[in-house]
Design a protein around this motif. Structure first.
Motif, PDB file in Angstrom:
ATOM      1  N   LEU A  73      23.692  26.744  27.865  1.00  0.00           N
ATOM      2  CA  LEU A  73      23.583  26.466  26.434  1.00  0.00           C
ATOM      3  C   LEU A  73      24.929  26.049  25.864  1.00  0.00           C
ATOM      4  N   MET A  74      25.995  26.705  26.325  1.00  0.00           N
ATOM      5  CA  MET A  74      27.334  26.347  25.864  1.00  0.00           C
ATOM      6  C   MET A  74      27.678  24.926  26.307  1.00  0.00           C
ATOM      7  N   ARG A  75      27.338  24.584  27.534  1.00  0.00           N
ATOM      8  CA  ARG A  75      27.595  23.215  27.997  1.00  0.00           C
ATOM      9  C   ARG A  75      26.834  22.208  27.144  1.00  0.00           C
ATOM     10  N   ARG A  76      25.569  22.475  26.864  1.00  0.00           N
ATOM     11  CA  ARG A  76      24.766  21.549  26.066  1.00  0.00           C
ATOM     12  C   ARG A  76      25.347  21.396  24.657  1.00  0.00           C
ATOM     13  N   ALA A  77      25.826  22.478  24.078  1.00  0.00           N
ATOM     14  CA  ALA A  77      26.426  22.410  22.743  1.00  0.00           C
ATOM     15  C   ALA A  77      27.675  21.538  22.750  1.00  0.00           C
ATOM     16  N   ASP A 125      34.766  28.819  29.283  1.00  0.00           N
ATOM     17  CA  ASP A 125      34.569  27.764  28.288  1.00  0.00           C
ATOM     18  C   ASP A 125      35.626  26.667  28.394  1.00  0.00           C
ATOM     19  N   VAL A 126      36.831  27.039  28.797  1.00  0.00           N
ATOM     20  CA  VAL A 126      37.866  26.033  29.034  1.00  0.00           C
ATOM     21  C   VAL A 126      37.425  25.090  30.156  1.00  0.00           C
ATOM     22  N   GLU A 164      36.625  21.156  29.729  1.00  0.00           N
ATOM     23  CA  GLU A 164      37.321  20.182  30.572  1.00  0.00           C
ATOM     24  C   GLU A 164      36.321  19.288  31.290  1.00  0.00           C
ATOM     25  N   HIS A 165      35.249  19.864  31.758  1.00  0.00           N
ATOM     26  CA  HIS A 165      34.227  19.108  32.482  1.00  0.00           C
ATOM     27  C   HIS A 165      33.513  18.111  31.563  1.00  0.00           C
ATOM     28  N   VAL A 166      33.188  18.561  30.344  1.00  0.00           N
ATOM     29  CA  VAL A 166      32.443  17.733  29.397  1.00  0.00           C
ATOM     30  C   VAL A 166      33.352  16.732  28.685  1.00  0.00           C
ATOM     31  N   ARG A 201      47.008  21.450  31.186  1.00  0.00           N
ATOM     32  CA  ARG A 201      46.164  20.481  31.893  1.00  0.00           C
ATOM     33  C   ARG A 201      45.581  19.436  30.946  1.00  0.00           C
ATOM     34  N   GLY A 202      45.840  19.578  29.653  1.00  0.00           N
ATOM     35  CA  GLY A 202      45.332  18.598  28.703  1.00  0.00           C
ATOM     36  C   GLY A 202      43.935  18.865  28.190  1.00  0.00           C
ATOM     37  N   VAL A 203      43.405  20.072  28.401  1.00  0.00           N
ATOM     38  CA  VAL A 203      42.083  20.418  27.874  1.00  0.00           C
ATOM     39  C   VAL A 203      42.142  20.413  26.349  1.00  0.00           C
ATOM     40  N   ARG A 204      41.101  19.904  25.716  1.00  0.00           N
ATOM     41  CA  ARG A 204      41.060  19.803  24.251  1.00  0.00           C
ATOM     42  C   ARG A 204      40.616  21.137  23.652  1.00  0.00           C
TER      43      ARG A 204
END
Length: 425
Positions: free
Chosen positions: A159-163, A215-216, A220-222, A246-249
């Motif tokens: 669900l977190m990925r979909r959001a 969640d990081v 990063e994946h999304v 690593r540049g994660v937003r």
């Protein structure tokens, strides 16, 4: 519109100068300004900051108007030097539809004390089972860009990925309450030496750190945007530090109370010190302060959480978690950071405005910019009396503490909401 001439004021800690406010903007900045039609405010010894912006405010309306309303919370915000606040979604009904977020937004406009930007829920009813109407809220008059189930973790990784994927389409943000619920069942305070001594079930630091780490990686994946609410542990700081390298937003906030108060306050069994996430250790506080200074933590956010008397003045186990924060946040920042005005402006105004996309806020006073600003007397000290607070609730952990700094005036688009330390309306 009214005109105001602020004389001999320090802009974000700079040398004394004059500010002329006219027609909602800062018209002029310079020494020896004159404006016969303007109301003069003596700014000697005062510091002008861009109006403060809070990414994490609970206004309770609709549903718990006994604890706070949009109007009373807006007044508390103005008294604290804020010109914009982001209102969390855990109202009743939950702000999980376009209709509810528009209601909160309109109530903020009607109050006219600060700009109220609603935060939408990630899941329907904060239940963590299916996504809420994210697109409809984004397209509503409220133009929601931040979504959070604050008070509840979006624990389901799918669900977190979909959001995260959904909000990427309009550059939205998921703001996570990082708490693995299986690790915090029945928890009453930070898990550690004090909880063991008091015999209270502990809330382990790893419950926060594990969710942030997960969640990081998902963010990063999304390739989306993540904001971490109320970071409270040294381990969380290290996870964020590595992610940013690593540049994660990812952005993150810390509350005033997590910068100042330790878990030892629970020894009093006073429920005013019960909060989620809980107060941590002195070592955690040191790590949070260092992270705030070096930018690993981007923002000071209040997590202003007003509660009615019956929800706080009861046994510790039954008390609702949360503390007031809007009217004392700048004083705590001064106490923790000292008069580091540029850093305070960055962490309490510029960066939160940028994260929330609040046009016209978070801009240092300069010719032509919207006159959203606050005047602070750094030499003043005040003793916090709960009965004198603008909030409808009284659950401040700083009662009868003497804190540095006093808000002298707050301006929203050139109109005062606070003058001489008093609410204008």
């Amino acid at each position: 519109m009214s005109a105001y001439l602020i004389t001999s004021v320090s802009v974000v800690g700079g040398p004394p100068t004059d500010l002329l406010i006219r027609d909602g903007v800062v018209a002029e900045v310079g020494a020896g300004l004159s404006a016969p039609d303007a109301t003069v405010i003596d700014g000697t010894g005062l510091v002008a900051l861009p109006g403060l912006v809070d990414l994490h405010t609970h206004l309770r309306e609709p549903g718990r108007e006994d604890a706070e309303t949009v109007e009373s919370g807006s007044r508390a915000a103005a008294m604290g030097g804020y010109t914009a606040v982001c209102a969390m979604a855990n109202t009743s009904p939950v702000a999980d539809t376009a209709g509810v977020v528009e209601q909160v937004w309109r109530l903020g406009r009607e109050a006219g004390l600060v700009d109220v930007q609603p935060i939408g829920a990630v899941t329907v009813g904060l239940a963590g089972e299916r996504l809420a109407e994210l697109g409809a809220m984004a397209d509503s008059a409220a133009r929601v860009r931040i979504f959070s189930d604050d008070g509840h973790c979006v624990a389901d990784p799918l669900l977190m990925r979909r959001a995260l994927e959904y909000v990427k389409a309009f550059d939205g943000i998921i703001a996570q309450h990082a708490e693995e619920p299986r690790l915090t069942e029945g928890a009453q305070m930070h898990e550690g030496e004090v909880s063991t001594r008091l015999g209270l079930i502990g809330w382990p630091a790893v419950a926060e750190e594990a969710i942030i780490a997960r969640d990081v990686l998902l963010t990063e994946h999304v390739g989306s945007r993540l904001h971490v609410c109320h970071v409270s542990t040294a381990g969380s700081v290290e996870v964020l530090r590595q992610a940013k390298a690593r540049g994660v937003r990812v952005t993150a906030e810390v509350t005033p109370h997590h910068l100042l108060l330790t878990d030892e306050r629970a020894e009093s069994y006073d429920p005013v010190f019960k909060v989620n996430p809980p107060l941590r250790t002195a070592a955690d506080i040191a790590a949070l302060r260092a992270a705030l200074a070096d930018g690993v933590i981007d923002v000071i956010a209040t997590d202003h959480a007003p509660h009615a008397v019956e929800d706080k003045e009861c046994e510790w186990a039954y008390a609702r978690p949360g503390m007031l924060g809007l009217e004392t946040a700048l004083s705590i920042a001064l106490d923790v950071l000292g008069p580091e005005w540029d850093l305070i402006a960055e962490r309490m105004s510029r960066t939160p405005a940028r994260i929330a996309g609040l046009t016209g806020h978070g801009i240092d006073p300069a010719p032509g910019v919207p006159a959203n600003l606050t005047l602070v007397d750094p030499a003043a000290h005040r003793t916090i009396e709960p009965a004198e607070l603008a909030s409808r609730s009284r659950n401040t952990p700083y009662a009868r503490m003497t804190l540095p700094g006093r808000i002298v005036a707050t301006f929203l688009r050139g109109e005062p909401t606070v003058l001489d330390g008093k609410a204008v309306k």
